[in-house]
Design a protein around this motif. Structure first.
Motif, PDB file in Angstrom:
ATOM      1  N   SER A 209       1.584   3.947  -3.345  1.00 19.25           N
ATOM      2  CA  SER A 209       1.247   5.348  -3.115  1.00 19.25           C
ATOM      3  C   SER A 209       0.000   5.767  -3.889  1.00 19.25           C
ATOM      4  CB  SER A 209       2.456   6.222  -3.470  1.00 19.25           C
ATOM      5  OG  SER A 209       2.219   7.569  -3.153  1.00 19.25           O
ATOM      6  N   GLN A 210       0.124   6.787  -4.725  1.00 20.95           N
ATOM      7  CA  GLN A 210      -1.027   7.310  -5.448  1.00 20.95           C
ATOM      8  C   GLN A 210      -1.607   6.277  -6.417  1.00 20.95           C
ATOM      9  OE1 GLN A 210       0.163  10.949  -7.321  1.00 20.95           O
ATOM     10  NE2 GLN A 210       0.445  12.043  -5.374  1.00 20.95           N
TER      11      GLN A 210
ATOM     12  N   ASP B  13      -4.170   4.302  -4.507  1.00 18.81           N
ATOM     13  CA  ASP B  13      -5.424   5.015  -4.263  1.00 18.81           C
ATOM     14  C   ASP B  13      -6.288   5.047  -5.512  1.00 18.81           C
ATOM     15  OD1 ASP B  13      -4.594   5.454  -1.678  1.00 18.81           O
ATOM     16  OD2 ASP B  13      -3.745   7.431  -2.119  1.00 18.81           O
TER      17      ASP B  13
ATOM     18  N   ALA C  93      -7.606   1.524  -6.047  1.00 19.53           N
ATOM     19  CA  ALA C  93      -8.505   1.113  -4.975  1.00 19.53           C
ATOM     20  C   ALA C  93      -9.891   1.694  -5.162  1.00 19.53           C
ATOM     21  CB  ALA C  93      -7.933   1.529  -3.620  1.00 19.53           C
ATOM     22  N   SER C  94      -9.986   2.878  -5.747  1.00 24.45           N
ATOM     23  CA  SER C  94     -11.290   3.489  -5.951  1.00 24.45           C
ATOM     24  C   SER C  94     -12.167   2.656  -6.869  1.00 24.45           C
ATOM     25  CB  SER C  94     -11.119   4.901  -6.527  1.00 24.45           C
ATOM     26  OG  SER C  94     -12.384   5.473  -6.808  1.00 24.45           O
TER      27      SER C  94
ATOM     28  N   ARG D 135       0.834  -1.203   0.000  1.00 30.05           N
ATOM     29  CA  ARG D 135       0.000   0.000   0.000  1.00 30.05           C
ATOM     30  C   ARG D 135       0.875   1.263   0.000  1.00 30.05           C
ATOM     31  NH1 ARG D 135      -5.255   1.498   1.927  1.00 30.05           N
ATOM     32  NH2 ARG D 135      -5.716  -0.651   2.542  1.00 30.05           N
TER      33      ARG D 135
END
Length: 918
Positions: free
Chosen positions: A675-676, A679, A682-683, A671
């Motif tokens: 990093s970005q 995210d 994951a969305s 995770r």
């Protein structure tokens, strides 16, 4: 003069033009002069309707239109509805008459819209076009479809319209259930349809599903799966399967077991076709010629799927049965009192006369499969002093039973079913030496009969693998006792087969059923495989590599010697829970094939020392040295001057085998490192998880764990996954390891795929060379395949794998040019058996056919189980059928441009680096 109202009603009818009579359970409306035989027969057979008056319109050669008013006049106005049927030339007008009578009498009318088919015991079935059935007409309301059958079973909506299940198969509703059959011989199908319509009862609680048709091509179980997937769970529980014709199943496998394994759930089968009335019917077996045979005592058999695809099947459960005689006392389930010293037990094959105390061979006797050609009467002879008594009782019972059903039973002693009465019941023989002696059988026993078709499930009688070939079953006929010899002597003598070298612990032969007595378990030795096994010292390629001992499940733990590895630098200790192992850089760079030989560019929780050098001169036939404990990555034997080599076996720290729990610190590192990127992925992954609850936490994993694992899958499926594959194939350690472990954990939650998979590639000469002579390859990385060919994929060779556990990735496929439709992924550590190799020649494409195998198919010496040859034959046949099917269809592009390089590396091999790819 007729009024306008009279004209609208079709003209005034004369008084008394139509009269009514009650016949059976129906009110018949007919001409004053006579009532037709068809109307009488229909009225006498129809079942009474508790909610409606059954009205039969006897239209004969046709009634004048003015007769409709007379019909309405003789029907009383009441609250009960009307179930309307018509016979005669204008029977198809029943629906129109139903609408008219509903409005005229202000009563609900249920009438058939379509051809009315009379089934067994007064059942009425409406079937002629899509949507046909019983229609409900109500005054002032539009018509509504009501049912397909009357009386209406609870499963009625599960089988309403005919539909194709393949290019040659059809799912056809019947009054009593469903019939799935081949359609290429319509005249044969029509003949059998008439029998099934007239004989199979419509049972309210259970749906009879008949499979196949005698005299037509064998039915594929794929057609059954397509039907099964369309059923709701309740209808699935109500299904009762019947093998009515030939079905393509593995040799030696029982029909019910093959079905349970394929559907992955418990199934219930009838041992024959039910005939008669719903409340009082009997089962009749289906003989080889399609004629219904004897009524077995077993009525319903329950089959459970194997715990593992290659484990031994359980004995079918006898769920319901009929008593052997009337007024006999059932002292325990399926066991009836017969004499002071004997009981009769109902088993699948027939009846078993035995002492009240259960003999030691009980389970083997109960496993005797049913013979469609005739009943089997077995008497216990485990105790010599009681054998004559048990035989006498069995003969007496057979005479009484046969007289009641008009069939003949064949008498067998239990020792014939379990040769030698050995405690383990294992039939062993060796062609290299004298044949095993047969148990002594008393003279005067009935001569065994030769069935016209050897039923399935033969091998389960004595716990052996399926037969190899009927043509080689008669070699040692001279050793068979007199009662069996006449049935064997008629068979032609086969050419002599080379005997394999004796094995230490595995029997070299299996029994093959050639007669009815053989079907019941009398063993006749034949070679399992005429090809001799190579000596143990020369079996370099086949054994499972040793790292499986440390990380694979217990069933797969085999110790195999391997060359000693070169010295390796001490590994960096893994992180401790709660500590930050390494300050991670910006978003992690997944290694590519060109950088995998030096994976030290990114710190990770599993980074170890340098990768051991690979000895490209290792001879694949060189016997391994003394066993060594699992350690750092070692090169597998077998390399090629071009750089192609067999994958090395990674050390436990560098492997991603399934089954091990992913440490929390690895998910945390992933995770942070992504990093970005994490995210962003994951969305979209969270949205997919919300739409598919089955992906959520389970087996001790939290929702956050599942999210991280799913993001790892999404990352692996992008172009960056090529670096993960390359890292695992090399046996190196690095950041790809925690990524791969998380992806394995996530893939294990995705649905599996069973069937043919394919990719197209052009193997190098080195790859062909490494595959020649090998029987087993193991891939320590992911193996990516397609469930159908991709149009435009380059390659002169079709690589085909029969899958059992590959995972479907459709839910988490990336978008854009990285997306791959119909992709499946085999997890690291999967074993594959090489079944067929053919290099391309001119216009003929090459083929490499493999079958995924389980760890239980590999023995303690790392050799492949020889008792699974029937599975190999099934897989090869299925793969070739898939090739033929794909050749007749227009392909489509399935692989995005950015994922083309993910396909083509043969399982178990490593290609040399080809430079960094974007």
């Amino acid at each position: 003069m007729a009024s306008i109202r009279d004209l609208l009603r079709g003209g005034r009818s004369e008084s008394g033009d139509v009269v009514q009579h009650t016949v059976g359970n129906a009110l018949v409306l007919h001409h004053r002069d006579e009532i037709s035989g068809e109307a009488q027969s229909l009225a006498l057979s129809v079942v009474a309707d508790t909610d409606n008056d059954v009205v039969v319109l006897d239209l004969g050669d046709g009634m004048p239109i003015g007769s409709w008013e007379s019909m309405a006049a003789v029907l009383p106005r009441r609250r009960r509805g009307i179930r309307l049927v018509a016979c005669g030339q204008q029977h198809h007008t029943a629906a129109m008459a139903g609408q008219w009578l509903s409005e005229r009498l202000s009563r609900t009318v249920i009438a058939p819209d379509g051809d009315l088919v009379r089934g067994s015991a007064g059942a009425l079935f409406v079937h002629s076009k899509p949507g046909s059935g019983w229609v409900r007409f109500r005054p002032g309301k539009p018509p509504a479809w009501d049912a397909k059958r009357y009386p209406t079973p609870v499963w009625d909506t599960a089988a309403t319209d005919s539909r194709a299940c393949s290019s040659t198969g059809e799912i056809e509703p019947l009054p009593g259930g469903v019939w799935i059959h081949d359609v290429r011989l319509p005249e044969v199908v029509t003949e059998h349809r008439g029998r099934l319509v007239a004989d199979v009862p419509c049972q309210s609680e259970t749906m009879t599903v008949l499979l196949g048709c005698p005299g037509t091509a064998a039915l594929s179980l794929d057609d059954v799966v397509r039907f099964w997937r369309g059923l709701d769970p309740e209808s699935q529980l109500r299904a009762r399967f019947v093998q009515y014709g030939d079905i393509r199943i593995p040799e030696g496998e029982s029909f019910g077991q093959a079905l349970a394994d394929l559907l992955g759930t418990n199934v219930v089968c009838y041992p024959g076709v039910p005939i008669g009335a719903p409340g009082k019917f009997e089962i009749r077996t289906v003989r080889a010629d399609g004629v219904l045979g004897w009524p077995p005592f077993a009525q319903e058999l329950g089959y459970s799927p194997r715990a593992h695809p290659h484990s031994r099947a359980r004995r079918p459960r006898l769920l319901s049965h009929r008593a052997p005689l009337k007024w006999t006392e059932e002292i325990s389930p399926r066991v009836y009192w017969y004499a002071p010293d004997a009981v009769v037990e109902v088993i699948e094959a027939g009846l078993w006369v035995r002492p009240a105390d259960e003999p030691g061979n009980a389970e083997r006797v109960r496993s005797t499969p049913l013979d469609p050609e005739g009943g089997t009467m077995i008497f216990d002879d485990t105790v010599q002093g009681r054998s004559a008594r048990m035989r006498e009782l069995a003969e007496d019972l057979a005479a009484r039973v046969d007289a009641s059903v008009g069939q003949t039973s064949t008498l067998f002693p239990a020792s014939v079913l379990v040769p030698g009465q050995k405690p383990d019941g294992r039939a062993q023989a060796n062609l290299a030496g004298p044949a095993q002696p047969r148990p002594e059988v008393e003279r005067g026993e009935p001569t065994v009969v030769v069935p016209r078709r050897a039923p399935v499930g033969v091998a389960s009688v004595i716990g052996i693998p399926p037969p190899v070939s009927m043509s080689v079953a008669i070699q040692p006929a001279a050793e068979v006792p007199d009662p069996v010899r006449p049935a064997i002597a008629a068979a032609p003598a086969p050419p002599p087969a080379a005997a394999p070298p004796p094995a230490a612990a595995t029997p070299s032969v299996v029994p093959v059923p050639a007669t009815r007595s053989a079907f019941l378990g009398i063993a006749i030795p034949v070679p399992v495989d005429p090809r001799p096994e190579p000596p143990a010292a020369a079996a370099g390629p086949d054994p499972v590599p040793p790292a499986a001992v440390a990380v694979a499940p217990a069933a797969a733990q085999v110790a195999v010697a391997a060359p000693a590895a070169p010295p390796v630098a001490p590994p960096v200790a893994p992180p401790v829970a709660g500590a930050d192992p390494v300050p991670p850089p910006a978003p992690v760079e997944i290694p590519t094939e060109s950088s995998i030989d030096d994976p030290g560019g990114t710190e990770s929780p599993r980074r170890a020392g340098p990768v051991p050098a690979v000895d490209a001169t290792t001879d694949p036939t060189t016997p391994p040295a003394a066993p060594v404990a699992p350690g750092p990555a070692r090169p597998a034997p077998g390399t090629d001057p071009s750089g192609v080599r067999v994958q090395p076996v990674a050390s436990p720290d560098a492997s991603a085998l399934p089954g091990s729990r992913v440490p929390a610190e690895e998910r945390a590192w992933l995770r942070r490192s992504l990093s970005q990127d994490f995210d962003a992925m994951a969305s979209s992954v969270s949205r997919i998880m919300s739409e598919h609850p089955g992906m959520n936490a389970g087996g001790g994993s939290t929702a956050d764990d599942v999210l991280v694992d799913s993001v790892a899958i999404r990352l692996f499926l992008t172009r960056r996954g090529a670096g993960i594959d390359a890292g695992l194939r090399s046996g190196a350690n690095g950041p790809h390891v925690p990524l791969a472990r998380c992806a394995v954990s996530g893939l294990s939650r995705l649905p599996s795929f069973r069937g043919s998979t394919v990719v197209r590639t052009t193997p190098s000469p080195g790859e062909w060379h490494l595959y020649q002579g090998r029987r087993l390859v193991t891939d320590w990385s992911f193996v990516t395949m397609l469930t159908a060919p991709c149009a435009g994929q380059d390659g002169d060779t079709d690589v085909l794998i029969w899958s059992m556990t590959a995972r479907r990735t459709a839910l988490l496929e990336p978008e854009g040019d990285e997306r791959v439709d119909d992709r499946v992924v085999f997890l690291p550590g999967t074993h594959f058996k090489i079944l067929e190799l053919a290099e391309p020649d001119g216009d003929r494409r090459g083929i490499i056919a493999l079958r995924e195998i389980g760890a239980n198919e590999i023995d303690d010496d790392g050799r492949i189980d020889q008792n699974r040859l029937s599975l190999d034959e099934l897989a090869v046949a299925s793969l070739h059928r898939s090739l033929d099917r794909w050749a007749g269809t227009a392909g489509r592009h399935r692989i995005g441009a950015a994922s083309v390089g993910r396909f083509g590396v043969l399982p178990g091999l490593v290609r040399p680096p080809v430079g960094k790819k974007g």
